[in-house]
Scaffold this active site. Structure first.
Site, PDB file in Angstrom:
ATOM      1  CD  GLU A 196      -8.857   1.151   7.740  1.00 47.18           C
ATOM      2  OE1 GLU A 196      -8.729   0.227   8.573  1.00 47.18           O
ATOM      3  OE2 GLU A 196      -8.371   2.278   7.918  1.00 47.18           O
ATOM      4  CG  ASP A 251      -0.312  -0.473   2.499  1.00 46.88           C
ATOM      5  OD1 ASP A 251       0.925  -0.452   2.590  1.00 46.88           O
ATOM      6  OD2 ASP A 251      -1.046  -0.848   3.429  1.00 46.88           O
ATOM      7  CG  HIS A 260      -6.102  -2.173   8.777  1.00 45.39           C
ATOM      8  ND1 HIS A 260      -6.269  -1.206   9.736  1.00 45.39           N
ATOM      9  CD2 HIS A 260      -4.817  -2.024   8.344  1.00 45.39           C
ATOM     10  CE1 HIS A 260      -5.155  -0.516   9.876  1.00 45.39           C
ATOM     11  NE2 HIS A 260      -4.253  -0.996   9.052  1.00 45.39           N
ATOM     12  CG  ASP A 309      -8.828  -1.824  12.172  1.00 44.42           C
ATOM     13  OD1 ASP A 309      -7.784  -2.345  11.700  1.00 44.42           O
ATOM     14  OD2 ASP A 309      -9.348  -0.797  11.678  1.00 44.42           O
TER      15      ASP A 309
HETATM   16  C1  GLP Z   1      -0.717   0.415   8.454  1.00 44.69           C
HETATM   17  C2  GLP Z   1      -0.431  -0.363   7.175  1.00 44.69           C
HETATM   18  C3  GLP Z   1      -0.586  -1.846   7.358  1.00 44.69           C
HETATM   19  C4  GLP Z   1       0.158  -2.288   8.600  1.00 44.69           C
HETATM   20  C5  GLP Z   1      -0.453  -1.603   9.788  1.00 44.69           C
HETATM   21  C6  GLP Z   1       0.146  -2.030  11.117  1.00 44.69           C
HETATM   22  O1  GLP Z   1      -2.056   0.739   8.593  1.00 44.69           O
HETATM   23  N1  GLP Z   1      -1.251   0.042   6.092  1.00 44.69           N
HETATM   24  O2  GLP Z   1      -0.097  -2.520   6.210  1.00 44.69           O
HETATM   25  O3  GLP Z   1       0.101  -3.683   8.730  1.00 44.69           O
HETATM   26  O4  GLP Z   1      -0.269  -0.207   9.645  1.00 44.69           O
HETATM   27  O5  GLP Z   1       1.315  -1.349  11.391  1.00 44.69           O
HETATM   28  P1  GLP Z   1       2.273  -1.695  12.574  1.00 44.69           P
HETATM   29  O6  GLP Z   1       3.066  -2.888  12.112  1.00 44.69           O
HETATM   30  O7  GLP Z   1       3.139  -0.489  12.732  1.00 44.69           O
HETATM   31  O8  GLP Z   1       1.454  -1.991  13.758  1.00 44.69           O
END
Ligand code: GLP
Length: 262
Positions: free
Chosen positions: A146, A70, A141, A139
């Protein structure tokens, strides 16, 4: 689905890095190994370990093509919170991957939907993703899919929830308003099409998401739960993330992994 429980974050990252390197090393044939990649704090230790292994000659990325999950819509590459910037500074600058093998959605594309269609077509032209590494949000995602995103979704533009903007505001001066409101993201369908999926889930704050992904039903409320329908999905997690699993579930996966090693 496999759930590989490791004692702590460091061990989880080592396990995942070894798994990825083994898959790259075992890959034969004339097409490159296609690797899907995430951003976020969860994969950082995996990137550090893979870079170390690369320097030690234990794995090479010369025949690896990557696709990131993303990118924020409207952030230029040079912005220090763009996922392009994150990937180059935390990983690609430290390994031997050819520049042209790196694919990241362009958050500044004039026509974002066309950019997403181009991305899907490029993945397909390369024969699909061999292994998609991912993380999840609190959550559940996956990428920027989402809650209530279709479990058959393809790469496209996503609207971020207030929750995600609040969580990610830690990188934007703690101001949720500064977090872009939209992003480009691979779909759940895109991830499900990959031959293997490896998701990292660590920390207490992900415990509810881990339980929902593993023990709950398949539901668009927890988009990560779609992995239950994938023929080769692995969740690598640490002990703190297991806090909401039932004792039975926890023991079951420890038992299974013990026999996998025999
Ligand atoms: C963002 C990204 C996700 C990622 C998530 C969790 O929202 N779009 O791809 O998995 O954060 O991030 P973290 O690993 O910092 O908890």
């Amino acid at each position: 689905m496999r759930v590989v429980i490791q004692e702590n974050y460091g061990k989880m990252c080592k396990w995942a890095a070894n798994y990825i390197a083994a898959k790259i090393n075992a890959h034969g044939g004339d097409r490159p190994f296609v690797l899907g990649l995430p951003t976020g704090s969860s994969p950082l230790g995996v990137y550090t370990e893979l870079a170390r292994m690369n320097k030690a000659g234990e794995v090479s990325f010369k025949n690896v093509v990557t696709f990131n999950m993303d990118e924020y819509l409207g952030l230029p590459r040079e912005h220090d919170q763009s996922y392009w910037y994150f990937m180059w500074s935390n990983f690609f600058d430290h390994i031997d991957i050819p520049k042209e093998n790196v694919n990241i959605l362009n958050g500044m594309a004039e026509d974002p939907e066309a950019e997403c269609a181009r991305y899907e077509a490029k993945i397909a032209a390369l024969g699909g993703v061999d292994l998609f590494l991912g993380g999840i949000g609190v959550d559940g995602h996956l990428a920027f899919n989402e809650p209530f995103t279709s479990l058959t979704s393809r790469t496209g533009v996503r609207v971020l929830t207030s929750d995600t903007r609040i969580v990610n505001s830690r990188f934007f001066g703690n101001d949720p308003e500064k977090v872009p409101a939209k992003a480009l993201s691979v779909g759940i369908g895109t991830v499900m099409d990959s031959k293997e999926v490896l998701i990292l889930i660590n920390g207490h704050n992900k415990a509810r998401a881990l339980a929902a992904s593993v023990e709950g039903g398949v539901s668009q409320k927890w988009t990560c739960s779609a992995l239950q329908m994938h023929p080769a999905a692995i969740i690598a997690c640490d002990e703190p993330a297991c806090g909401e699993l039932t004792v039975d579930t926890y023991k079951y996966f420890l038992d299974i992994e013990k026999s996998e090693r025999l």
